[in-house]
Design a protein around this motif. Structure first.
Motif, short mmCIF file in Angstrom:
data_model
loop_
_atom_site.label_atom_id
_atom_site.label_comp_id
_atom_site.label_asym_id
_atom_site.label_seq_id
_atom_site.Cartn_x
_atom_site.Cartn_y
_atom_site.Cartn_z
N ARG A 115 -3.69 19.84 48.27
CA ARG A 115 -5.02 19.49 47.74
C ARG A 115 -5.26 20.24 46.43
NH1 ARG A 115 -9.14 16.86 48.51
NH2 ARG A 115 -8.20 15.97 50.35
N GLY B 289 0.95 27.83 44.97
CA GLY B 289 1.34 27.59 46.35
C GLY B 289 1.49 26.11 46.69
N ASP B 290 1.62 25.85 48.00
CA ASP B 290 1.98 24.52 48.47
C ASP B 290 0.84 23.78 49.14
OD1 ASP B 290 4.53 24.76 47.55
OD2 ASP B 290 5.31 25.59 49.42
N ASN B 291 -0.38 24.25 48.99
CA ASN B 291 -1.50 23.48 49.52
C ASN B 291 -1.74 22.31 48.58
OD1 ASN B 291 -3.79 22.45 50.59
ND2 ASN B 291 -5.07 24.24 50.19
#
Lengths: 252, 333
Positions: free
Chosen positions: B278, B274-276
Motif C-alpha cells: 500500500r 519496505g514491502d508493505n
C-alpha cells in the motif's frame, strides 16, 4: 466446536493420518503431543484447510472447512505454522496489522489499530514495532508472528510449535497468555507442543498421537502416565508431580 | 472497552518518506520539462509562446513521448513488484522470466495469422501468450528448491532466452525480423500522438494494482499465511498474473522490451520503505517513471542529434544499479 469425522490422509501411498475422530469443545487449551512424524502438524494443516481433505470431514462451529468461504473461516480460526510466513521487509506493526485482514480487508478502523497496539504490547514487541522483520532474531520474529495470530481475534487458534525459538521467559509468557485467553474469553487454542511439561502445566486436554493415530486423549493426569508415555514415545520415563501437575522427567 | 491508543506513529512514518517524495516530485517536473524541450529540433520556452508549429511539435510528438515514458516506466516497475510478490523472489521481473518474450511471441504470431487485425486485437493475443508463458514459469519456479533462491531468476533468464530465440527464429523464417526489433528493443522515438494511447491502459492497471495492494501484500506472505488470513489465494494469484501479463503485452507492443526497470526499481524502493505494498506501490510507480524518462532523455543527448534506444541506456544503467543492489544485499533473495 471443532468436529473431525473419519479423517484419513495418505502421502504418496504412506498413511499419515488414520481414522481420526475428534470433538473439541470451545474454550480451553488442547495440546497435541507425540514423536516426530506422528501426524500432528498434518492434522493441524487439515483443520486449517491448508491442505485438501482426502477422506473424512471437518467442521468449525458446524461450518465444513472444504466449502465455507475462506474469509468466513479466517474470522473464526487463526493458524500459526512453523516457517509458514515469508515476510522480510514488513515492519512488525505492519505484520501484526495483517492479522486484522479477515475483518477489514486492509482498511484499518480505530478499533483494529487499538487491537494491534494491544497485541504489540502483550507479546513484548511494541519496542520493535517499526523494525523490519528481517532485522529481528528468531525469537523476536516468532513473537511478532504470535502477536499477529492473536490479533486475528478468532475463537480458535491453531499453533504449530509456537514455543520454537522462544526463551524460557517468553515461552512461559505465551502459555500464560493462552491460559488467560481460554479462561477469560472462552477461546480455544490447539497447540502442537514438544515440551511435554508445558502441556502438563497449561493444557486442559492432551491428545497424544503416534503413527497417524490418536494413542491417548484426556486430561494431563490421565495421559501423562508411565505406560501411556512409553506407548507413545517408545521409552519409559519417570513421572512425578510438581505444583499439583504431572512432571515428566523425560530427559533422564 | 477500547481505550484510546496513540495514532501508530503516523507522523514518524510521514517524516521518513516526505523528503524523498518532495525530491521525486521536483525531479519529475525537471525531467518532464527537459523531455519536452530536448529533441532533434530544439524547442525553447519563448518559441512555444510565439510559434504555432513549435506548439504542434510539442503536442504531437514531445508530449506523447514524455507521457509514454512515464506510463511505461511506472507500469514496468509495478509489474516487477507484483511479480516479485507472486514468486516471492526479489530477482525476477517480466523481462527476465519469459513474460515479455512471450508477449512478443504473441504479437508476432498475431501479425502472422491476422495481419490485418488492429493493434488492440493483436494485444489480446500478446496478453494471452504472456499469461501462458508466465504461468509455465511460475509453475516451474514453484518446484525449484526454496533453499536455492537464485535458481529462480537463473531459470527465468534461460526460459526467457529460449522464448526469445523462438521469436527470432519465427521472425527469421517469415522475414519479420525488422518488426521483431521494434518489439524486443524498447525505444520511444516512434511514439507520436495516436501511437501510444494504449499505454494509458497500463496506467489504469497501475492504479488498479494500488487498489488491491493489501491483498497482494498478504499474498506475498505465502500460500499458507494467505489462506490463514482468509485470502482467496488462487484467485489473487491469477489476478496478479493477469496484471503482469497485460502490462507486458501493452508495453511490448507499443514501445518494446525495456530491461531491468522491474528489477531495480522495486528493490530500491523496498530497501527504503519496505514491502508493505500500500505504501510502496505509489513510490515504485513514480520511481519507475522517473528512471525510464531519465534514461530516455540521456539516450537523446549522448549522440545528439541522433538517438540511442532507451532499452540500451537502461541496459547499462540498470545493470550497474543491479550490481550495486547485489552487493548491498548479499544473502537475501
Amino acid at each position: 466446536m471443532i468436529r473431525i469425522e473419519d479423517l484419513n490422509l495418505a502421502h504418496g501411498g504412506t498413511p499419515v493420518l488414520r481414522d481420526i475422530n475428534l470433538t473439541i469443545d470451545r474454550g480451553g487449551i488442547i495440546a497435541l503431543v507425540g514423536p516426530n512424524g506422528a501426524g500432528k502438524s498434518s492434522l493441524l494443516s487439515l483443520i486449517a484447510r491448508l491442505r485438501p481433505l482426502q477422506t473424512g470431514r471437518i467442521f468449525i462451529d458446524g461450518l465444513p472447512v472444504t466449502t465455507t468461504p475462506g474469509r468466513e473461516l479466517a474470522r473464526r480460526m487463526a493458524i500459526l505454522r512453523q516457517d509458514g510466513v515469508f515476510a522480510g521487509r514488513l515492519t512488525v506493526r505492519e505484520l501484526v496489522s495483517l492479522g486484522r485482514f479477515p475483518h477489514n480487508q486492509g482498511r484499518s478502523t480505530p478499533q483494529d489499530r487499538a487491537r494491534v497496539e494491544e497485541a504489540l504490547v502483550q507479546f513484548g514487541v511494541a519496542d520493535l514495532a517499526e523494525r523490519f522483520l528481517e532485522t529481528l532474531s528468531g525469537g523476536q520474529r516468532q513473537r511478532a508472528l504470535v502477536a499477529m495470530t492473536f490479533c486475528q481475534g478468532t475463537d480458535y487458534l491453531l499453533l504449530d510449535e509456537p514455543l520454537n525459538n522462544l526463551d524460557m521467559f517468553h515461552a512461559r509468557h505465551l502459555m500464560q497468555s493462552l491460559r488467560r485467553m481460554a479462561d477469560e474469553e472462552a477461546r480455544t487454542a490447539i497447540i502442537v507442543l514438544h515440551d511435554i511439561n508445558q502441556a502438563a502445566a497449561y493444557a486442559d486436554r492432551i491428545i497424544a498421537m503416534r503413527d497417524g493415530r490418536i494413542a491417548s486423549d484426556g486430561t494431563p493426569g490421565e495421559v501423562l502416565t508411565v505406560d501411556t508415555l512409553a506407548a507413545v514415545f517408545g521409552y519409559r520415563m519417570q513421572v512425578t508431580a510438581a505444583a499439583g501437575r504431572p512432571l515428566v522427567l523425560h530427559h533422564l | 472497552m477500547t481505550q484510546s491508543v496513540p495514532e501508530p506513529k503516523k507522523a514518524e512514518w510521514r517524516k521518513r518518506i516526505t523528503l524523498p517524495r518532495m525530491a521525486a516530485a521536483a525531479a519529475l517536473v525537471v525531467l518532464v520539462c527537459l523531455s519536452l524541450l530536448i529533441g532533434a529540433d530544439t524547442l525553447s520556452p519563448t518559441q512555444l509562446a510565439n510559434d504555432p508549429e513549435a506548439l504542434e511539435l510539442l503536442l504531437a510528438s514531445r508530449l506523447p513521448r514524455t507521457l509514454a515514458a512515464l506510463l511505461t516506466g511506472s507500469a514496468l516497475a509495478i509489474a516487477g513488484l507484483i511479480m516479485q510478490a507472486l514468486v516471492r523472489n526479489r530477482f525476477v521481473e517480466p523481462s527476465t522470466a519469459g513474460t515479455a518474450q512471450s508477449a512478443a511471441l504473441g504479437i508476432l504470431l498475431m501479425t502472422l495469422v491476422f495481419p490485418a487485425a488492429s493493434l488492440g486485437v493483436k494485444m489480446i493475443g500478446a496478453t494471452a501468450l504472456a499469461l501462458l508463458g508466465t504461468s509455465v514459469f511460475m509453475a516451474t519456479a514453484d518446484r525449484l528448491p526454496v533453499t536455492q533462491p537464485h535458481l529462480v531468476p537463473l531459470f527465468g533468464l534461460v526460459y526467457g532466452g529460449v522464448i526469445g530465440a523462438v521469436v527470432t527464429f519465427v521472425g527469421w523464417q517469415t522475414d519479420l525480423l525488422q518488426f521483431i526489433d521494434i518489439w524486443t528493443s524498447g525505444e520511444f522515438s516512434g511514439v507520436v500522438r495516436g501511437r501510444y494511447e494504449f499505454l494509458w491502459g497500463a496506467g489504469i492497471i497501475v492504479v488498479l494494482s494500488w487498489w488491491i495492494a493489501d491483498r497482494l501484500t498478504v499474498l506475498s506472505l505465502g500460500r499458507e499465511a494467505s489462506i490463514g488470513l482468509g485470502l482467496d489465494y488462487a484467485w489473487t494469484l491469477r489476478l496478479g498474473l493477469l496484471v503482469v501479463s497485460v502490462i507486458a503485452a501493452l508495453t511490448v507492443s507499443v514501445v518494446g522490451i525495456i530491461p531491468f526497470v522491474g528489477l531495480v526499481v522495486p528493490n530500491i524502493v523496498s530497501r527504503v520503505i519496505g514491502d508493505n505494498l500500500r505504501a510502496s506501490i505509489p513510490c515504485t510507480a513514480l520511481a519507475g517513471a522517473l528512471l525510464v524518462l531519465g534514461c530516455d532523455i540521456v539516450g537523446r543527448l549522448i549522440r545528439y542529434p541522433y538517438e540511442i534506444p532507451v532499452a540500451t541506456v537502461m541496459g547499462v544503467v540498470g545493470a550497474l544499479l543491479f550490481l550495486k543492489l547485489i552487493r548491498l544485499r548479499p544473502s537475501h533473495a
